[in-house]
Design a protein around this motif. Structure first.
Motif, PDB file in Angstrom:
ATOM      1  N   THR A  12       0.876  -1.267   0.016  1.00 34.17           N
ATOM      2  CA  THR A  12      -0.009   0.001  -0.066  1.00 34.17           C
ATOM      3  C   THR A  12       0.638   1.201   0.085  1.00 34.17           C
ATOM      4  OG1 THR A  12      -1.608  -1.150   1.214  1.00 34.17           O
ATOM      5  CG2 THR A  12      -1.728   1.297   1.261  1.00 34.17           C
ATOM      6  N   ALA A  44      -5.848   2.817  -5.263  1.00 31.84           N
ATOM      7  CA  ALA A  44      -5.527   2.266  -3.746  1.00 31.84           C
ATOM      8  C   ALA A  44      -6.758   1.889  -2.808  1.00 31.84           C
ATOM      9  CB  ALA A  44      -4.704   3.189  -2.886  1.00 31.84           C
ATOM     10  N   ALA A 260      -2.306  -4.024  -1.956  1.00 30.29           N
ATOM     11  CA  ALA A 260      -2.100  -2.609  -1.925  1.00 30.29           C
ATOM     12  C   ALA A 260      -3.428  -1.698  -1.748  1.00 30.29           C
ATOM     13  CB  ALA A 260      -1.724  -2.353  -3.245  1.00 30.29           C
ATOM     14  N   ARG A 261      -4.411  -2.519  -1.514  1.00 29.64           N
ATOM     15  CA  ARG A 261      -5.639  -1.884  -1.088  1.00 29.64           C
ATOM     16  C   ARG A 261      -5.748  -1.182   0.474  1.00 29.64           C
ATOM     17  NH1 ARG A 261     -10.164  -4.276  -4.371  1.00 29.64           N
ATOM     18  NH2 ARG A 261      -9.107  -5.278  -6.230  1.00 29.64           N
ATOM     19  N   GLY A 262      -4.846  -0.843   1.183  1.00 30.94           N
ATOM     20  CA  GLY A 262      -4.920  -0.310   2.298  1.00 30.94           C
ATOM     21  C   GLY A 262      -5.616   1.000   2.440  1.00 30.94           C
TER      22      GLY A 262
END
Ligand code: GDP
Length: 302
Positions: A12, A44, A260-262
C-alpha cells in the motif's frame, strides 16, 4: 509494532504514498494534478466518494493556506486522511473493566480471516495475562473448530465446543456460562459466515446476541466485523449487511500484508463511520496490531 506495521503495509505504501509522491514530483499545483491524485487514491481503494471528500478538503487547505508548491501535497493528504480516521477512532474494548468477562463476538464471511483473528486475539490477551475462553460457534465447519482448538492449545486458552452442526447460539451460551463459572476475563466467540444464506446468517447472529444477553444483559461488549482487505470495495458492501443486522462496534481489517488496497481503511472510516480496531498483517499470532490513525498514516507516508 511500528516497523512490523510498516513492513506489512509495504504494498500500500508503494501504491498510495509512493505514487502520490511520484505524481507531485516537479508538477504544478493545478487541476491536472488533482485528477492524477484522484486516480491514485481510487486505485488504492480509498473509494470514489471518500476520494472526492479528501480532495475537496485538500483544495480547501491549498486555498486557505496559500499553498503553491505541489511538494506539500503528500503531507497535507496524510493529515486529512488521519483526520478522517481520528473522527471515528476508538480503542479496542479492554478486559478487566467489570465483574463478568469481556464478551467479544467476532463476525464476518468465510475466508475473511475470522477464525485466525479469534486465535490471534486469544494469544494476545493470554500474553497480557488475562484468562481467556473461546466459543467455537462456527459449528458448520469442523475444520474451523479444529483450527481454533490448535490456536487455543498454543495460547493457553479454554475452548468451548460442541459437535459440528450444533446450534451456534447454544455454543455461545455454553461458552459464556463456562467463562462466567471459571472467572474468565475475556470470552471470544467465533461465529459462522456462510454468505449464501445471508438472511439466515444475520438471524442466527441476532439470536446468538440475544442468548448471550440472557446471561449478561450488557453482552456482547464488542462486536468485531472481520473484513478481508484484498477484497477492496466488495468488503464495504458486505459490511453494510452486517452492520444492519448486528451492532458492529469495530472492524478488523485482515491481510493488509498481501494487498495494495490499504486505502480501504479510510473508506471504512468515512463511509461506514466505524473505527478500525485491529489490523492483520500476516498469519502468525503476532501479526495483529491495534489500529492507531497516527501510526497508520505515518507507516504509510514516512
Ligand atoms: P475464516 O473463514 O474467516 O475463519 O478465515 P480463516 O481464519 O480460516 O482465514 C482464511 C485464510 O486467511 C487462512 O489461510 C489464514 O491464515 C489467512 N489469514 C488470516 N488473516 C490473515 C492476515 O492478516 N494476513 C494474511 N496474509 N493471511 C491471513
Amino acid at each position: 509494532i511500528w516497523s512490523k506495521l510498516k513492513a506489512g503495509l509495504a504494498r500500500t505504501r508503494e501504491q498510495l504514498a509512493g505514487r502520490i509522491r511520484a505524481v507531485v514530483q516537479g508538477a504544478a499545483l493545478d487541476e491536472a494534478l488533482f485528477e492524477e491524485l484522484e486516480a491514485v487514491l481510487i486505485t488504492a481503494d480509498v473509494g470514489v466518494a471518500t476520494t472526492q471528500r479528501l480532495l475537496e478538503r485538500l483544495r480547501e487547505r491549498v486555498r486557505a493556506e496559500g499553498v503553491r508548491d505541489a511538494a506539500a501535497v503528500p503531507g497535507l493528504l496524510a493529515e486529512e486522511m488521519r483526520g478522517m480516521l481520528e473522527a471515528v477512532a476508538a480503542p479496542p474494548a479492554a478486559p478487566g473493566r467489570g465483574p463478568g468477562p469481556l464478551v467479544i463476538l467476532v463476525v464476518g464471511v468465510n475466508g475473511s480471516g475470522k477464525t485466525t483473528t479469534v486465535g490471534k486475539l486469544a494469544a494476545r490477551y493470554r500474553q497480557e495475562g488475562w484468562k481467556v475462553v473461546v466459543g467455537a460457534a462456527d459449528t458448520f465447519r469442523a475444520a474451523a473448530i479444529d483450527q481454533l482448538e490448535r490456536w487455543c492449545q498454543r495460547a493457553g486458552a479454554d475452548l468451548v465446543r460442541q459437535h459440528p452442526g450444533a446450534d451456534p447460539a447454544a455454543v455461545a451460551f455454553d461458552a459464556l456460562q463456562a467463562a462466567q463459572a471459571r472467572g474468565a476475563d475475556v470470552l471470544l466467540v467465533d461465529t459462522a459466515g456462510r454468505l449464501h444464506t445471508r438472511v439466515n446468517l444475520m438471524e442466527e447472529l441476532r439470536k446468538t446476541q440475544r442468548v448471550l444477553q440472557r446471561l449478561d444483559p450488557t453482552a456482547p461488549h464488542e462486536v468485531l466485523l472481520v473484513l478481508d482487505a484484498t477484497t477492496g470495495q466488495n468488503a464495504l458492501a458486505q459490511a453494510r449487511h452486517f452492520t444492519e443486522a448486528v451492532g458492529v462496534t469495530g472492524i478488523v481489517l485482515t491481510k493488509l500484508d498481501g494487498t495494495a488496497r490499504g486505502g480501504m481503511v479510510v473508506a471504512i472510516a468515512d463511509q461506514l463511520r466505524l473505527p478500525v480496531k485491529w489490523v492483520g498483517t500476516g498469519e502468525g499470532a503476532d501479526d495483529l496490531a491495534p489500529f492507531d490513525p497516527g501510526e497508520f498514516t505515518r507507516a504509510l507516508f514516512e
